[in-house]
Write a protein that holds these residues in place. Sequence first.
Motif, mmCIF file in Angstrom:
data_model
loop_
_atom_site.group_PDB
_atom_site.id
_atom_site.type_symbol
_atom_site.label_atom_id
_atom_site.label_comp_id
_atom_site.label_asym_id
_atom_site.label_seq_id
_atom_site.Cartn_x
_atom_site.Cartn_y
_atom_site.Cartn_z
ATOM 1 N N ASP A 282 83.372 15.881 60.640
ATOM 2 C CA ASP A 282 82.496 16.554 61.603
ATOM 3 C C ASP A 282 83.259 17.211 62.750
ATOM 4 O OD1 ASP A 282 80.253 15.687 60.124
ATOM 5 O OD2 ASP A 282 80.297 13.760 61.149
ATOM 6 N N THR A 283 84.493 17.686 62.465
ATOM 7 C CA THR A 283 85.224 18.431 63.504
ATOM 8 C C THR A 283 84.436 19.670 63.909
ATOM 9 O OG1 THR A 283 87.419 17.657 62.827
ATOM 10 C CG2 THR A 283 87.315 19.769 63.987
ATOM 11 N N PHE A 284 83.874 20.375 62.914
ATOM 12 C CA PHE A 284 83.154 21.618 63.189
ATOM 13 C C PHE A 284 81.646 21.413 63.057
ATOM 14 C CE2 PHE A 284 87.333 22.976 61.617
ATOM 15 C CZ PHE A 284 87.747 23.718 62.718
ATOM 16 N N ASP A 285 80.930 21.967 64.016
ATOM 17 C CA ASP A 285 79.467 21.942 63.957
ATOM 18 C C ASP A 285 78.942 22.990 62.985
ATOM 19 O OD1 ASP A 285 78.743 20.079 66.353
ATOM 20 O OD2 ASP A 285 80.249 21.458 67.144
ATOM 21 N N VAL A 286 79.692 24.084 62.855
ATOM 22 C CA VAL A 286 79.289 25.218 62.017
ATOM 23 C C VAL A 286 80.521 25.754 61.304
ATOM 24 C CG1 VAL A 286 78.619 27.660 62.178
ATOM 25 C CG2 VAL A 286 77.250 25.921 63.321
ATOM 26 N N ILE A 287 80.347 26.155 60.059
ATOM 27 C CA ILE A 287 81.437 26.746 59.283
ATOM 28 C C ILE A 287 80.940 28.057 58.689
ATOM 29 C CG2 ILE A 287 82.922 26.483 57.261
ATOM 30 C CD1 ILE A 287 82.667 23.390 57.780
ATOM 31 N N VAL A 288 81.632 29.145 59.002
ATOM 32 C CA VAL A 288 81.316 30.461 58.437
ATOM 33 C C VAL A 288 82.563 30.955 57.722
ATOM 34 C CG1 VAL A 288 80.594 32.824 58.892
ATOM 35 C CG2 VAL A 288 79.655 30.954 60.271
ATOM 36 N N THR A 289 82.476 31.116 56.416
ATOM 37 C CA THR A 289 83.621 31.555 55.619
ATOM 38 C C THR A 289 83.402 32.982 55.113
ATOM 39 O OG1 THR A 289 82.631 30.462 53.701
ATOM 40 C CG2 THR A 289 84.298 29.233 54.923
ATOM 41 N N GLY A 290 84.455 33.550 54.567
ATOM 42 C CA GLY A 290 84.395 34.944 54.153
ATOM 43 C C GLY A 290 83.377 35.239 53.078
ATOM 44 N N ALA B 136 80.489 33.976 52.997
ATOM 45 C CA ALA B 136 79.155 33.746 53.559
ATOM 46 C C ALA B 136 78.642 34.945 54.348
ATOM 47 C CB ALA B 136 79.160 32.508 54.456
ATOM 48 N N VAL B 137 79.461 36.003 54.458
ATOM 49 C CA VAL B 137 79.046 37.198 55.204
ATOM 50 C C VAL B 137 79.298 38.425 54.339
ATOM 51 C CG1 VAL B 137 79.363 36.247 57.516
ATOM 52 C CG2 VAL B 137 81.306 37.308 56.351
ATOM 53 N N GLU B 138 78.475 39.435 54.543
ATOM 54 C CA GLU B 138 78.622 40.661 53.749
ATOM 55 C C GLU B 138 79.810 41.476 54.217
ATOM 56 O OE1 GLU B 138 76.002 44.612 52.486
ATOM 57 O OE2 GLU B 138 74.999 42.840 53.317
ATOM 58 N N ARG B 139 80.000 41.528 55.533
ATOM 59 C CA ARG B 139 81.119 42.292 56.094
ATOM 60 C C ARG B 139 82.073 41.316 56.790
ATOM 61 N NH1 ARG B 139 79.019 46.994 59.857
ATOM 62 N NH2 ARG B 139 78.282 45.157 61.015
ATOM 63 N N GLY B 140 83.334 41.373 56.401
ATOM 64 C CA GLY B 140 84.319 40.499 57.011
ATOM 65 C C GLY B 140 84.953 41.107 58.245
ATOM 66 N N LYS B 141 85.879 40.385 58.838
ATOM 67 C CA LYS B 141 86.639 40.896 59.977
ATOM 68 C C LYS B 141 87.343 42.176 59.537
ATOM 69 C CE LYS B 141 87.540 36.111 61.413
ATOM 70 N NZ LYS B 141 88.577 35.081 61.623
ATOM 71 N N PRO B 142 87.406 43.218 60.362
ATOM 72 C CA PRO B 142 87.180 43.262 61.810
ATOM 73 C C PRO B 142 85.728 43.475 62.250
ATOM 74 C CG PRO B 142 87.932 45.405 61.092
ATOM 75 C CD PRO B 142 87.931 44.504 59.865
ATOM 76 N N PHE B 143 84.790 43.477 61.331
ATOM 77 C CA PHE B 143 83.385 43.542 61.739
ATOM 78 C C PHE B 143 83.008 42.228 62.441
ATOM 79 C CE2 PHE B 143 83.619 46.505 58.139
ATOM 80 C CZ PHE B 143 83.052 47.637 58.717
ATOM 81 N N PRO B 144 82.047 42.274 63.340
ATOM 82 C CA PRO B 144 81.718 41.085 64.139
ATOM 83 C C PRO B 144 80.820 40.076 63.447
ATOM 84 C CG PRO B 144 80.329 42.910 64.813
ATOM 85 C CD PRO B 144 81.303 43.471 63.798
ATOM 86 N N ASP B 145 80.370 40.384 62.229
ATOM 87 C CA ASP B 145 79.304 39.611 61.587
ATOM 88 C C ASP B 145 79.558 38.104 61.553
ATOM 89 O OD1 ASP B 145 79.293 42.363 60.922
ATOM 90 O OD2 ASP B 145 78.020 42.015 59.191
ATOM 91 N N ALA B 146 80.761 37.694 61.191
ATOM 92 C CA ALA B 146 81.042 36.261 61.045
ATOM 93 C C ALA B 146 80.934 35.544 62.383
ATOM 94 C CB ALA B 146 82.428 36.056 60.440
ATOM 95 N N TYR B 147 81.420 36.176 63.442
ATOM 96 C CA TYR B 147 81.321 35.554 64.766
ATOM 97 C C TYR B 147 79.875 35.533 65.263
ATOM 98 C CZ TYR B 147 86.268 34.841 65.374
ATOM 99 O OH TYR B 147 87.543 34.358 65.238
ATOM 100 N N LEU B 148 79.161 36.591 65.021
ATOM 101 C CA LEU B 148 77.749 36.612 65.411
ATOM 102 C C LEU B 148 76.959 35.556 64.651
ATOM 103 C CD1 LEU B 148 77.197 40.476 65.536
ATOM 104 C CD2 LEU B 148 77.299 38.918 67.501
ATOM 105 N N ARG B 149 77.274 35.389 63.374
ATOM 106 C CA ARG B 149 76.598 34.379 62.568
ATOM 107 C C ARG B 149 76.901 32.973 63.078
ATOM 108 N NH1 ARG B 149 72.245 32.705 60.147
ATOM 109 N NH2 ARG B 149 72.588 31.510 58.241
ATOM 110 N N ALA B 150 78.133 32.720 63.449
ATOM 111 C CA ALA B 150 78.506 31.400 63.958
ATOM 112 C C ALA B 150 77.745 31.076 65.244
ATOM 113 C CB ALA B 150 80.009 31.336 64.207
ATOM 114 N N ALA B 151 77.681 32.041 66.155
ATOM 115 C CA ALA B 151 76.952 31.813 67.404
ATOM 116 C C ALA B 151 75.468 31.595 67.136
ATOM 117 C CB ALA B 151 77.162 32.998 68.347
#
Length: 224
Positions: free
Chosen positions: A135-143, A145-160
């Motif tokens: 339980d180190t992480f409350d949320v895990i967002v991996t590549g 799990a998102v349609e657009r990866g970095k440098p798009f903001p989607d993964a960070y927005l999803r985590a928040a």
Amino acid sequence: MNDSSSAVRRRPAAVLWDMDGTIVDTEAHWSIAADEIARAHGIEPSPDALAALVGTSLTAGAELMRGWGVDVPVDELVDRQLELAMRNTAAAGLTWRPGAVEMLSALRADSIPLALVTMSYRSYADAVIDALPDDTFDVIVTGDAVERGKPFPDAYLRAAELLGVDVRDCVAIEDSLIGLAAARAAGAQVVGIPHHVAIPEGAADAVWPTLAGRAPEDLWVPLV
């Protein structure tokens, strides 16, 4: 993060962590995999070409490899690089980046929510997650799990979103320019920890050589 004595600072709503090159020294495992794929097709990628893969999503990296002349469908390239990277990591083992595990532990002790935001796929990330305390992480967002990866903001927005916090009140920790760009595009404060790629002034709100010796208070968010 802000050295201005006039800035009011407060605890971040959450800290959002990149993984490869930030928490664990695995970027080379991915680069070696890409190099092996290219050489199997008679192509010798330059150091700059391999460096361009750092921080990218696996699909974007596959497109870069196709640009080198690797005539393989993107999905097949992703599967092959993932397979080889997992092999490399299993063979080499995990080496933690200086101060990363200690900072994770200190933030958890301070009850600050933590998210893992990585372009590695979950099957790969699990090796790192399983090596950390439960339980180190409350949320895990991996590549994957998102349609657009970095440098798009989607993964960070999803985590928040999953954490139920405003990303603008969060701090992201990244080792790559692509990752920093993604976190900034999402609206987070960003700390750069350069490893395989230099981080120039202005690319992050703060740039530290490593996390060694850092405390949670160093990640408090400035309010202007």
